[in-house]
Design a protein around this motif. Structure first.
Motif, short mmCIF file in Angstrom:
data_model
loop_
_atom_site.label_atom_id
_atom_site.label_comp_id
_atom_site.label_asym_id
_atom_site.label_seq_id
_atom_site.Cartn_x
_atom_site.Cartn_y
_atom_site.Cartn_z
N GLU A 170 -10.29 -24.54 -0.29
CA GLU A 170 -9.46 -23.88 0.71
C GLU A 170 -9.37 -24.72 1.98
O GLU A 170 -10.39 -25.18 2.50
N LYS A 171 -8.14 -24.87 2.48
CA LYS A 171 -7.92 -25.64 3.70
C LYS A 171 -7.70 -24.73 4.91
O LYS A 171 -8.16 -25.04 6.00
N TRP A 172 -6.99 -23.64 4.72
CA TRP A 172 -6.78 -22.69 5.82
C TRP A 172 -6.26 -21.38 5.26
O TRP A 172 -5.80 -21.31 4.12
N ARG A 173 -6.36 -20.33 6.08
CA ARG A 173 -5.81 -19.03 5.69
C ARG A 173 -5.32 -18.28 6.91
O ARG A 173 -5.73 -18.56 8.04
N ILE A 174 -4.44 -17.32 6.67
CA ILE A 174 -3.90 -16.45 7.71
C ILE A 174 -4.11 -15.01 7.27
O ILE A 174 -3.81 -14.67 6.11
N ASN A 175 -4.62 -14.17 8.15
CA ASN A 175 -4.74 -12.74 7.89
C ASN A 175 -4.10 -11.97 9.03
O ASN A 175 -4.26 -12.33 10.20
N LYS A 183 0.79 -1.23 0.00
CA LYS A 183 0.00 0.00 0.00
C LYS A 183 0.82 1.27 0.00
O LYS A 183 0.36 2.31 -0.48
N LYS A 184 2.02 1.25 0.56
CA LYS A 184 2.78 2.49 0.69
C LYS A 184 4.18 2.33 0.13
O LYS A 184 4.76 1.25 0.15
N ILE A 185 4.72 3.41 -0.36
CA ILE A 185 6.10 3.43 -0.83
C ILE A 185 6.87 4.45 0.01
O ILE A 185 6.48 5.61 0.12
N ALA A 186 7.96 4.00 0.63
CA ALA A 186 8.78 4.90 1.44
C ALA A 186 10.25 4.57 1.20
O ALA A 186 10.66 3.41 1.32
N LYS A 187 11.01 5.58 0.84
CA LYS A 187 12.44 5.40 0.57
C LYS A 187 12.67 4.26 -0.43
O LYS A 187 13.54 3.41 -0.28
N LYS A 188 11.84 4.26 -1.47
CA LYS A 188 11.91 3.26 -2.55
C LYS A 188 11.57 1.85 -2.11
O LYS A 188 11.76 0.89 -2.86
N ASP A 189 11.05 1.70 -0.89
CA ASP A 189 10.62 0.39 -0.41
C ASP A 189 9.10 0.33 -0.36
O ASP A 189 8.44 1.31 -0.01
N THR A 190 8.57 -0.85 -0.70
CA THR A 190 7.14 -1.05 -0.58
C THR A 190 6.79 -1.42 0.85
O THR A 190 7.43 -2.28 1.45
N LEU A 191 5.79 -0.74 1.41
CA LEU A 191 5.34 -1.04 2.77
C LEU A 191 3.97 -1.69 2.71
O LEU A 191 3.10 -1.28 1.95
N ASN A 192 3.80 -2.71 3.53
CA ASN A 192 2.53 -3.45 3.56
C ASN A 192 1.78 -3.14 4.85
O ASN A 192 2.37 -3.15 5.92
N THR A 193 0.48 -2.91 4.71
CA THR A 193 -0.35 -2.72 5.89
C THR A 193 -1.12 -3.99 6.24
O THR A 193 -1.58 -4.16 7.36
N LYS A 194 -1.25 -4.91 5.25
CA LYS A 194 -1.95 -6.17 5.48
C LYS A 194 -1.24 -7.30 4.73
O LYS A 194 -0.65 -7.07 3.67
N ILE A 195 -1.33 -8.52 5.30
CA ILE A 195 -0.82 -9.69 4.61
C ILE A 195 -1.85 -10.81 4.69
O ILE A 195 -2.74 -10.79 5.56
N GLN A 196 -1.71 -11.78 3.79
CA GLN A 196 -2.66 -12.88 3.76
C GLN A 196 -1.97 -14.12 3.19
O GLN A 196 -1.23 -14.03 2.20
N ALA A 197 -2.18 -15.26 3.81
CA ALA A 197 -1.72 -16.55 3.29
C ALA A 197 -2.93 -17.44 3.11
O ALA A 197 -3.78 -17.53 4.00
#
Length: 207
Positions: free
Chosen positions: A92-97, A66-80
């Motif tokens: 679907e067997k399982w998920r992680i949020n 969601k965000k770009i700072a000092k040429k790095d991508t920053l994530n506010t959320k992740i999901q597996a």
């Protein structure tokens, strides 16, 4: 003749061992071919395919970028998301949020530590126990939270840690059901914790 038979036995044993606990890191073309983008809400960071007695599994690790700072991508959320191939579709067997938390100092990004993730049959029962590791960093570029999630028989067993210079804000907690895991699985994760402490200069302990 005996030497030839022994050689064939060793070769076959090596092949079987090398095939056990294998996982395939998928490239962009393979992700598209398998139509995995529909499994997750966010852009896929990495995707894996592995198989065991239960079938062929697809695991996608996604970060919302969601965000770009000092040429790095920053994530506010992740999901597996882990799904098994099922008659041409996915079950679907399982998920992680997870997402950023408003700690002090404030978290600014969260991401998967794929170098510490694994997909192995740790207890030899014919089924793979995926281990997913991810962490977060603060606005001062310091590691804040770490989670190690072991999936055993499609149930998640979590280690939650918070890094902090002060004793009162540091923590390292295992799920109440942790001790119900097979000893070989627990031993593997214990060694992983030691590795994380050493390589990432983490405390990973209670205050």
């Amino acid at each position: 003749m005996k030497n030839a038979i022994l050689f064939l036995f060793l070769v076959c044993s090596t092949i079987v061992f090398s095939q056990k606990n294998t996982d395939l890191l998928l490239d962009k073309k393979q992700i598209e071919q398998r139509e995995l983008n529909g499994l997750t809400d966010f852009p896929i960071y990495k995707a894996y395919e592995f198989s065991d007695k239960g079938g062929v599994y697809e695991l996608v690790l996604a970060e919302n970028q969601k965000k770009i700072a000092k040429k790095d991508t920053l994530n506010t959320k992740i999901q597996a998301v882990c799904a098994v191939n099922d008659h041409g579709g996915f079950l679907e067997k399982w998920r992680i949020n997870d997402f950023l938390e408003d700690y002090d100092p404030k978290e600014t990004t969260i991401w998967f530590w794929t170098k510490y993730c694994s997909f192995k049959d740790l207890d030899g029962d014919g089924y793979i126990e995926p281990i997913i590791v991810y962490g977060s960093k603060t606005q001062y570029d310091e590691i804040r939270r770490i989670k190690i999630i072991t999936v055993y028989k499609n149930k998640k067993y979590v280690i939650r840690a918070v890094e902090c210079d002060l004793d009162h804000c540091r923590s390292f907690k295992k799920d109440a059901a942790w001790n119900t895991l097979p000893q070989k699985v627990k031993s593997y994760v214990d060694q992983l914790v030691i590795k994380l402490r050493k390589e990432q200069n983490l405390l990973l302990k209670d205050g």
